[in-house]
Design a protein around this motif. Structure first.
Motif, mmCIF file in Angstrom:
data_model
loop_
_atom_site.group_PDB
_atom_site.id
_atom_site.type_symbol
_atom_site.label_atom_id
_atom_site.label_comp_id
_atom_site.label_asym_id
_atom_site.label_seq_id
_atom_site.Cartn_x
_atom_site.Cartn_y
_atom_site.Cartn_z
ATOM 1 N N GLY A 150 39.159 43.667 30.567
ATOM 2 C CA GLY A 150 39.072 44.525 29.394
ATOM 3 C C GLY A 150 38.983 43.774 28.092
ATOM 4 O O GLY A 150 39.006 44.354 27.030
ATOM 5 N N GLY A 151 38.876 42.443 28.122
ATOM 6 C CA GLY A 151 38.686 41.683 26.897
ATOM 7 C C GLY A 151 39.953 41.509 26.076
ATOM 8 O O GLY A 151 39.881 41.117 24.931
ATOM 9 N N MET A 152 41.142 41.697 26.651
ATOM 10 C CA MET A 152 42.358 41.613 25.857
ATOM 11 C C MET A 152 43.321 40.552 26.398
ATOM 12 O O MET A 152 44.508 40.606 26.189
ATOM 13 C CB MET A 152 43.058 42.976 25.820
ATOM 14 N N ARG A 153 42.818 39.567 27.136
ATOM 15 C CA ARG A 153 43.724 38.548 27.656
ATOM 16 C C ARG A 153 43.891 37.420 26.646
ATOM 17 O O ARG A 153 43.021 37.170 25.829
ATOM 18 C CB ARG A 153 43.185 38.002 28.985
ATOM 19 N N ARG A 154 44.973 36.710 26.735
ATOM 20 C CA ARG A 154 45.258 35.594 25.852
ATOM 21 C C ARG A 154 44.447 34.384 26.278
ATOM 22 O O ARG A 154 44.366 34.049 27.447
ATOM 23 C CB ARG A 154 46.752 35.273 25.924
ATOM 24 N N ALA A 155 43.762 33.737 25.369
ATOM 25 C CA ALA A 155 42.930 32.591 25.691
ATOM 26 C C ALA A 155 43.670 31.302 25.303
ATOM 27 O O ALA A 155 44.011 31.095 24.151
ATOM 28 C CB ALA A 155 41.612 32.671 24.944
ATOM 29 N N THR A 156 43.921 30.423 26.284
ATOM 30 C CA THR A 156 44.605 29.167 26.034
ATOM 31 C C THR A 156 43.705 28.232 25.238
ATOM 32 O O THR A 156 42.558 27.994 25.617
ATOM 33 C CB THR A 156 44.999 28.507 27.376
ATOM 34 N N ASN A 157 44.242 27.701 24.143
ATOM 35 C CA ASN A 157 43.530 26.729 23.293
ATOM 36 C C ASN A 157 42.277 27.295 22.634
ATOM 37 O O ASN A 157 41.514 26.537 22.042
ATOM 38 C CB ASN A 157 43.153 25.472 24.099
ATOM 39 N N ALA A 158 42.023 28.577 22.747
ATOM 40 C CA ALA A 158 40.850 29.169 22.100
ATOM 41 C C ALA A 158 41.240 29.663 20.713
ATOM 42 O O ALA A 158 42.399 30.002 20.460
ATOM 43 C CB ALA A 158 40.300 30.320 22.936
ATOM 44 N N VAL A 159 40.256 29.694 19.818
ATOM 45 C CA VAL A 159 40.509 30.165 18.457
ATOM 46 C C VAL A 159 39.551 31.295 18.124
ATOM 47 O O VAL A 159 38.540 31.502 18.794
ATOM 48 C CB VAL A 159 40.337 29.017 17.431
ATOM 49 N N CYS A 160 39.871 32.017 17.067
ATOM 50 C CA CYS A 160 39.044 33.140 16.624
ATOM 51 C C CYS A 160 37.683 32.634 16.156
ATOM 52 O O CYS A 160 37.596 31.647 15.413
ATOM 53 C CB CYS A 160 39.765 33.869 15.490
ATOM 54 N N TYR A 161 36.643 33.290 16.575
ATOM 55 C CA TYR A 161 35.277 32.897 16.192
ATOM 56 C C TYR A 161 35.095 32.965 14.683
ATOM 57 O O TYR A 161 34.448 32.099 14.087
ATOM 58 C CB TYR A 161 34.278 33.818 16.890
ATOM 59 N N HIS A 162 35.646 33.980 14.045
ATOM 60 C CA HIS A 162 35.477 34.174 12.608
ATOM 61 C C HIS A 162 36.556 33.473 11.782
ATOM 62 O O HIS A 162 36.338 33.189 10.602
ATOM 63 C CB HIS A 162 35.470 35.665 12.273
ATOM 64 N N HIS A 163 37.717 33.231 12.383
ATOM 65 C CA HIS A 163 38.824 32.578 11.673
ATOM 66 C C HIS A 163 39.334 31.432 12.545
ATOM 67 O O HIS A 163 40.355 31.583 13.232
ATOM 68 C CB HIS A 163 39.946 33.585 11.375
ATOM 69 N N PRO A 164 38.642 30.291 12.543
ATOM 70 C CA PRO A 164 38.964 29.182 13.458
ATOM 71 C C PRO A 164 40.376 28.641 13.316
ATOM 72 O O PRO A 164 40.853 27.932 14.204
ATOM 73 C CB PRO A 164 37.929 28.114 13.085
ATOM 74 N N SER A 165 41.063 28.951 12.223
ATOM 75 C CA SER A 165 42.440 28.481 12.066
ATOM 76 C C SER A 165 43.417 29.340 12.855
ATOM 77 O O SER A 165 44.578 28.965 13.028
ATOM 78 C CB SER A 165 42.821 28.508 10.592
ATOM 79 N N GLU A 166 42.962 30.513 13.324
ATOM 80 C CA GLU A 166 43.840 31.446 14.015
ATOM 81 C C GLU A 166 43.616 31.396 15.525
ATOM 82 O O GLU A 166 42.470 31.349 15.990
ATOM 83 C CB GLU A 166 43.584 32.867 13.512
ATOM 84 N N PRO A 167 44.698 31.413 16.315
ATOM 85 C CA PRO A 167 44.547 31.405 17.779
ATOM 86 C C PRO A 167 43.910 32.709 18.274
ATOM 87 O O PRO A 167 44.110 33.768 17.688
ATOM 88 C CB PRO A 167 45.985 31.265 18.277
ATOM 89 N N ALA A 168 43.156 32.607 19.338
ATOM 90 C CA ALA A 168 42.522 33.794 19.911
ATOM 91 C C ALA A 168 43.563 34.650 20.618
ATOM 92 O O ALA A 168 44.460 34.146 21.280
ATOM 93 C CB ALA A 168 41.427 33.389 20.885
ATOM 94 N N ALA A 169 43.419 35.947 20.468
ATOM 95 C CA ALA A 169 44.324 36.884 21.136
ATOM 96 C C ALA A 169 43.563 37.862 22.023
ATOM 97 O O ALA A 169 44.156 38.594 22.794
ATOM 98 C CB ALA A 169 45.135 37.660 20.106
ATOM 99 N N ALA A 170 42.238 37.883 21.898
ATOM 100 C CA ALA A 170 41.422 38.826 22.671
ATOM 101 C C ALA A 170 39.978 38.345 22.658
ATOM 102 O O ALA A 170 39.656 37.307 22.057
ATOM 103 C CB ALA A 170 41.521 40.232 22.076
ATOM 104 N N GLN A 171 39.131 39.074 23.344
ATOM 105 C CA GLN A 171 37.695 38.817 23.340
ATOM 106 C C GLN A 171 36.958 40.093 22.983
ATOM 107 O O GLN A 171 37.402 41.200 23.322
ATOM 108 C CB GLN A 171 37.218 38.322 24.710
ATOM 109 N N CYS A 172 35.843 39.948 22.297
ATOM 110 C CA CYS A 172 35.008 41.101 21.975
ATOM 111 C C CYS A 172 34.526 41.748 23.264
ATOM 112 O O CYS A 172 34.015 41.066 24.160
ATOM 113 C CB CYS A 172 33.819 40.652 21.119
ATOM 114 N N ALA A 173 34.670 43.057 23.377
ATOM 115 C CA ALA A 173 34.290 43.772 24.595
ATOM 116 C C ALA A 173 32.784 43.804 24.805
ATOM 117 O O ALA A 173 32.311 44.097 25.896
ATOM 118 C CB ALA A 173 34.828 45.201 24.551
ATOM 119 N N ARG A 174 32.023 43.486 23.765
ATOM 120 C CA ARG A 174 30.561 43.565 23.870
ATOM 121 C C ARG A 174 29.921 42.208 24.132
ATOM 122 O O ARG A 174 29.026 42.091 24.955
ATOM 123 C CB ARG A 174 29.982 44.174 22.597
#
Length: 297
Positions: free
Chosen positions: A31-55
């Motif tokens: 569903g695109g809502m899992r926590r990504a280890t060591n991944a960062v936000c595509y638009h805000h690279p300083s912020e850790p990723a918390a989900a993935q775009c469903a599209r």
């Protein structure tokens, strides 16, 4: 929030100001809502990723996931990224333009057919007025309506009647009743095809009008929704770049957020209300896309 942050610049790949959607699309597992280890936000690279775009599957941070959450439609209870919101609008514009072009062409053909059918109905009804007695006016009016509706789907009617004739010819030479069976078949099918044409003309006209009505404000709504989302993106970028500066200072006259509508809503109504407004905007874009794609001309 970290100490050094890149400036976000919204993409603008097309002439109409919306990003193109040529990149492959996939739906991430879970569903695109899992926590990504060591991944960062595509638009805000300083912020850790918390989900993935469903599209498209881009990683997004918690703030983006909450702000771009979709509450209804195809992406209900999932999140989109900024790029996909832009891409959906680009698709909406292209699809709606194509569908309106189809509807216009079909309307023109249908009107021409209805006029020609109506003229034939007037000629036929006029000849029947004398023979029909007191019911002559009703016969006259019904003839106009009947033949106008057949004319409204003239090409389909011609195709259906040729198919009927072909079936009658096969009956004649099949030995299953011969001419008598063929005559009865033609008499029955003439009425069946005629009333199917009437039904198709009426339902097609209603569906075209309803579609145009339902989509009349879609692009304006999408444009306004995207403007809200852009304001959020600008707010987030500036806030991350100025983590040690309070919001009021950034919103003072001449400040970086002085004219930012999202920042004004955060200050007057709170961050939750501002995020809710962005979620409604994202949902509007997704729902309008479904309405637009729901037309099959």
């Amino acid at each position: 929030m970290g100490e050094s942050y890149p400036t976000f610049t919204p993409p603008n790949d097309s002439d109409n100001g919306y990003a193109s959607s040529g990149a492959p699309i996939f739906t991430p597992p879970g569903g695109g809502m899992r926590r990504a280890t060591n991944a960062v936000c595509y638009h805000h690279p300083s912020e850790p990723a918390a989900a993935q775009c469903a599209r498209c599957g881009k990683y997004i941070c918690r703030d983006c996931a909450e702000a771009f959450g979709v509450s209804a439609g195809e992406y209900a209870n999932k999140s989109l990224c900024y790029d996909c919101c832009e891409a959906i609008i680009a698709d909406n514009v292209a699809e709606l333009t194509k569908n309106k072009r189809k509807i216009k062409a079909q309307f023109i053909l249908s009107i021409i057919g209805m006029v020609l059918g109506g003229i034939f109905g007037i000629a036929y009804g006029a000849s029947a007025i004398g023979a029909a007695g007191s019911g002559g006016i009703l016969v006259f009016l019904f003839s106009i309506f009947f033949f106008a509706c057949i004319g409204g789907v003239f090409l389909s009617a011609i195709k259906a009647y040729f198919a009927m004739i072909w079936e009658a010819i096969k009956l004649i030479f099949s030995g299953d009743g011969g001419w008598i069976a063929a005559i009865f078949y033609v008499l029955i099918q003439c009425f069946v095809v005629a009333f199917k044409c009437i039904w198709a003309t009426v339902t097609n006209t209603i569906s075209y009008i309803q579609y145009l009505k339902h989509t009349s404000n879609c692009i304006e709504e999408d444009t306004a929704a995207l403007a809200q989302i852009k304001e959020y993106m600008e707010y987030m970028t500036i806030r991350l770049q100025n983590a040690d500066t309070d919001l009021d200072s950034l919103m003072n006259e001449g400040g970086q957020l002085a004219n930012n509508s999202y920042a004004r809503m955060v200050r007057t109504e709170g961050e939750q209300a501002a995020d809710a407004a962005v979620r409604r905007a994202t949902t509007t874009i997704a729902e309008n896309g479904e309405i637009i794609r729901g037309f099959a001309a």
